[in-house]
Design a protein around this motif. Structure first.
Motif, PDB file in Angstrom:
ATOM      1  N   ILE A   7      -3.993 -47.138 -22.262  1.00 22.42           N
ATOM      2  CA  ILE A   7      -5.402 -47.022 -22.786  1.00 22.42           C
ATOM      3  C   ILE A   7      -5.733 -47.140 -21.363  1.00 22.42           C
ATOM      4  N   ALA A   8      -6.721 -46.459 -21.288  1.00 21.39           N
ATOM      5  CA  ALA A   8      -7.716 -46.343 -19.820  1.00 21.39           C
ATOM      6  C   ALA A   8      -7.961 -47.603 -19.614  1.00 21.39           C
ATOM      7  N   SER A   9      -7.870 -47.802 -18.357  1.00 19.97           N
ATOM      8  CA  SER A   9      -7.793 -49.591 -17.641  1.00 19.97           C
ATOM      9  C   SER A   9      -9.880 -49.881 -17.496  1.00 19.97           C
ATOM     10  N   ASP A  10     -10.507 -48.757 -18.069  1.00 21.24           N
ATOM     11  CA  ASP A  10     -11.720 -48.731 -17.886  1.00 21.24           C
ATOM     12  C   ASP A  10     -12.627 -48.297 -19.093  1.00 21.24           C
ATOM     13  N   VAL A  11     -11.861 -48.410 -20.154  1.00 23.40           N
ATOM     14  CA  VAL A  11     -12.112 -48.218 -21.632  1.00 23.40           C
ATOM     15  C   VAL A  11     -12.934 -48.969 -21.778  1.00 23.40           C
ATOM     16  N   GLU A  12     -14.404 -49.094 -23.011  1.00 27.44           N
ATOM     17  CA  GLU A  12     -15.546 -49.772 -23.083  1.00 27.44           C
ATOM     18  C   GLU A  12     -15.650 -50.329 -24.372  1.00 27.44           C
ATOM     19  N   SER A  13     -15.307 -49.877 -25.342  1.00 30.76           N
ATOM     20  CA  SER A  13     -15.472 -49.788 -26.697  1.00 30.76           C
ATOM     21  C   SER A  13     -14.260 -49.233 -27.799  1.00 30.76           C
ATOM     22  N   LEU A  14     -14.292 -49.598 -28.806  1.00 27.64           N
ATOM     23  CA  LEU A  14     -13.291 -49.616 -30.031  1.00 27.64           C
ATOM     24  C   LEU A  14     -13.983 -48.474 -30.893  1.00 27.64           C
ATOM     25  N   VAL A  15     -13.637 -48.400 -31.786  1.00 23.55           N
ATOM     26  CA  VAL A  15     -13.788 -47.500 -32.800  1.00 23.55           C
ATOM     27  C   VAL A  15     -13.118 -47.259 -34.002  1.00 23.55           C
ATOM     28  N   ALA A  16     -13.295 -48.606 -34.674  1.00 22.55           N
ATOM     29  CA  ALA A  16     -11.971 -48.563 -36.723  1.00 22.55           C
ATOM     30  C   ALA A  16     -12.577 -47.680 -37.361  1.00 22.55           C
ATOM     31  N   MET A  17     -11.486 -47.526 -38.397  1.00 26.51           N
ATOM     32  CA  MET A  17     -11.328 -46.433 -39.166  1.00 26.51           C
ATOM     33  C   MET A  17     -10.201 -47.054 -40.290  1.00 26.51           C
ATOM     34  N   ALA A  18     -10.530 -47.273 -41.778  1.00 24.54           N
ATOM     35  CA  ALA A  18      -9.045 -47.616 -41.954  1.00 24.54           C
ATOM     36  C   ALA A  18      -8.692 -46.095 -43.046  1.00 24.54           C
ATOM     37  N   VAL A  19      -7.762 -45.790 -43.475  1.00 25.66           N
ATOM     38  CA  VAL A  19      -7.988 -44.803 -44.180  1.00 25.66           C
ATOM     39  C   VAL A  19      -6.806 -45.268 -45.165  1.00 25.66           C
ATOM     40  N   TYR A  20      -6.632 -44.125 -47.154  1.00 26.21           N
ATOM     41  CA  TYR A  20      -6.297 -45.351 -47.846  1.00 26.21           C
ATOM     42  C   TYR A  20      -5.597 -43.701 -48.926  1.00 26.21           C
ATOM     43  N   TYR A 100     -18.243 -53.737 -26.983  1.00 28.16           N
ATOM     44  CA  TYR A 100     -18.037 -53.020 -28.278  1.00 28.16           C
ATOM     45  C   TYR A 100     -17.424 -52.935 -29.271  1.00 28.16           C
ATOM     46  N   PHE A 101     -17.802 -52.356 -30.393  1.00 29.50           N
ATOM     47  CA  PHE A 101     -16.848 -52.775 -31.912  1.00 29.50           C
ATOM     48  C   PHE A 101     -17.670 -51.088 -32.669  1.00 29.50           C
ATOM     49  N   PHE A 102     -17.075 -50.610 -32.933  1.00 22.49           N
ATOM     50  CA  PHE A 102     -17.761 -49.521 -33.912  1.00 22.49           C
ATOM     51  C   PHE A 102     -16.707 -49.276 -35.175  1.00 22.49           C
ATOM     52  N   ARG A 103     -18.035 -49.124 -36.241  1.00 16.86           N
ATOM     53  CA  ARG A 103     -17.373 -49.450 -38.003  1.00 16.86           C
ATOM     54  C   ARG A 103     -17.572 -46.975 -37.769  1.00 16.86           C
ATOM     55  N   MET A 104     -16.198 -47.229 -38.369  1.00 13.58           N
ATOM     56  CA  MET A 104     -16.454 -45.239 -38.944  1.00 13.58           C
ATOM     57  C   MET A 104     -15.289 -45.475 -40.190  1.00 13.58           C
ATOM     58  N   ASP A 105     -15.817 -44.643 -41.553  1.00 21.27           N
ATOM     59  CA  ASP A 105     -15.848 -44.475 -42.593  1.00 21.27           C
ATOM     60  C   ASP A 105     -15.021 -42.865 -42.338  1.00 21.27           C
ATOM     61  N   ALA A 106     -14.012 -42.713 -43.449  1.00 21.68           N
ATOM     62  CA  ALA A 106     -12.598 -41.876 -43.717  1.00 21.68           C
ATOM     63  C   ALA A 106     -13.459 -40.456 -44.169  1.00 21.68           C
ATOM     64  N   ASP A 107     -14.916 -40.528 -44.898  1.00 20.89           N
ATOM     65  CA  ASP A 107     -15.385 -39.048 -45.283  1.00 20.89           C
ATOM     66  C   ASP A 107     -16.812 -39.715 -44.535  1.00 20.89           C
ATOM     67  N   ASP A 108     -17.066 -40.390 -43.580  1.00 22.02           N
ATOM     68  CA  ASP A 108     -18.230 -40.020 -42.965  1.00 22.02           C
ATOM     69  C   ASP A 108     -18.095 -38.836 -42.045  1.00 22.02           C
ATOM     70  N   ILE A 109     -19.622 -38.252 -41.418  1.00 18.96           N
ATOM     71  CA  ILE A 109     -19.272 -37.559 -40.006  1.00 18.96           C
ATOM     72  C   ILE A 109     -20.647 -38.182 -39.137  1.00 18.96           C
ATOM     73  N   SER A 110     -19.967 -38.996 -37.889  1.00 17.87           N
ATOM     74  CA  SER A 110     -21.092 -39.793 -36.683  1.00 17.87           C
ATOM     75  C   SER A 110     -21.431 -38.541 -36.157  1.00 17.87           C
ATOM     76  N   LEU A 111     -22.370 -38.224 -35.761  1.00 19.85           N
ATOM     77  CA  LEU A 111     -23.530 -36.928 -34.838  1.00 19.85           C
ATOM     78  C   LEU A 111     -22.659 -37.355 -33.289  1.00 19.85           C
ATOM     79  N   PRO A 112     -22.981 -36.081 -33.107  1.00 17.43           N
ATOM     80  CA  PRO A 112     -22.279 -36.303 -31.590  1.00 17.43           C
ATOM     81  C   PRO A 112     -22.995 -37.189 -30.721  1.00 17.43           C
ATOM     82  N   GLU A 113     -23.917 -37.594 -30.390  1.00 18.50           N
ATOM     83  CA  GLU A 113     -24.688 -38.648 -29.299  1.00 18.50           C
ATOM     84  C   GLU A 113     -24.852 -40.332 -30.374  1.00 18.50           C
ATOM     85  N   ARG A 114     -24.479 -40.486 -32.084  1.00 15.87           N
ATOM     86  CA  ARG A 114     -24.166 -41.736 -32.188  1.00 15.87           C
ATOM     87  C   ARG A 114     -23.303 -43.080 -31.309  1.00 15.87           C
TER      88      ARG A 114
END
Length: 289
Positions: A7-20, A100-114
């Motif tokens: 894990i890079a020391s300068d990382v700023e955010s976490l994107v979290a997703m659950a898979v079923y 920052y903490f980002f939500r993401m779902d396993a059937d959606d698509i984030s646009l490149p600039e989100r």
């Protein structure tokens, strides 16, 4: 933890997703790719495998993680639900100095600039603790079938909360300081956990905002309009009552609306579909006024 790279020391955010176990592999691949291809790159991507999944999903996640050091894979021995999985992700990230903490779902698509747009906004609006965005609704084939644009300002979001969940939950970004204050999802809830959390945070003075930009494609599948189960319908009703009390908005109109929605949720799919479309039109009209 079944996979964790450096894990890079300068990382700023976490994107979290659950898979079923019942997630569609093709949609999961699109969801994961959409995160990895973001214009903003200072993040860790924590994917929680919530209970047993297919061999195909396991192979895809394992292979992808092996080729991208930003991916961390965790696995629950049994299915514990979305709220508990997100709480695990929040706690796991607490040890890191993340913003920052980002939500993401396993059937959606984030646009490149989100992520870039949401990080930029949060960097420039220090009082905002929770930031959502508009979204485009797509069907199983990826075709556009609708849109969902929520109220933008904190005042509008809170005013609407007793009647509807005024945040598009898959688009949400949290300032990590919100979680450092001790707030979490209610792990006892198997649905409506986002709605209850927004109400709790709003009642405690956390500031909300929604971007008008459509930063995510939300998968609206064929069974979307099927009548809700009694448990979920009652939980939504409970959330509305909770919002009225917590936000001091116990009015006859809000009570009538809550009872009307509860009745509608239990009706046949064609009536639910009609009501959903009317609700979308009213919401869009309200947001333009």
């Amino acid at each position: 933890m079944i996979h964790q790279g450096a894990i890079a020391s300068d990382v700023e955010s976490l994107v979290a997703m659950a898979v079923y176990h019942n997630d569609c592999l093709a949609w999961l691949q699109q969801a994961v790719d959409s995160v990895l291809c973001q214009s903003y790159q200072s993040f860790i991507y924590l994917i929680v495998i919530d209970g047993p999944v297919s061999d195909e999903i396991t192979a895809f996640l394992t292979d992808t993680a092996a080729n991208d050091s930003r991916i961390v894979l965790a696995k629950n021995a049994e299915n514990v639900g979305l709220a508990a999985s997100m709480n695990f992700a929040i706690e796991w990230g607490m040890a890191l100095s993340l913003n920052y903490f980002f939500r993401m779902d396993a059937d959606d698509i984030s646009l490149p600039e989100r992520l870039e747009k949401q990080v930029s906004f949060l960097n420039n609006h220090e009082k905002v603790g929770v930031l959502g965005a508009a979204l485009t609704e797509i069907n199983e084939a990826g075709e556009k079938v609708g849109a969902r644009i929520m109220p933008a300002s904190h005042a509008q979001i809170v005013r609407v909360l007793p009647r509807r969940c005024s945040m598009n939950h898959p688009t949400v970004a949290f300032r990590y300081d919100v979680f450092r204050q001790g707030f979490r999802y209610d792990a006892e809830l198997k649905n409506t956990q986002d709605y209850f959390l927004w109400i709790q945070l709003a009642s405690e003075g956390i500031v909300f905002c929604n971007l008008k930009d459509r930063l995510l494609e939300f998968r609206r599948v064929n069974n979307f309009y099927k009548r809700r189960g009694l448990t979920k319908s009652l939980n939504e009703f409970r959330a509305r009552l909770f919002a009225m009390r917590a936000l001091r908005r116990l009015t006859p109109w809000n009570l009538i609306y809550a009872c009307g929605v509860l009745t509608m949720r239990l009706m046949p799919a064609r009536i639910v579909k009609m009501a959903y479309r009317m609700d979308r039109k009213m919401l869009e009209k309200r947001n333009k006024s």
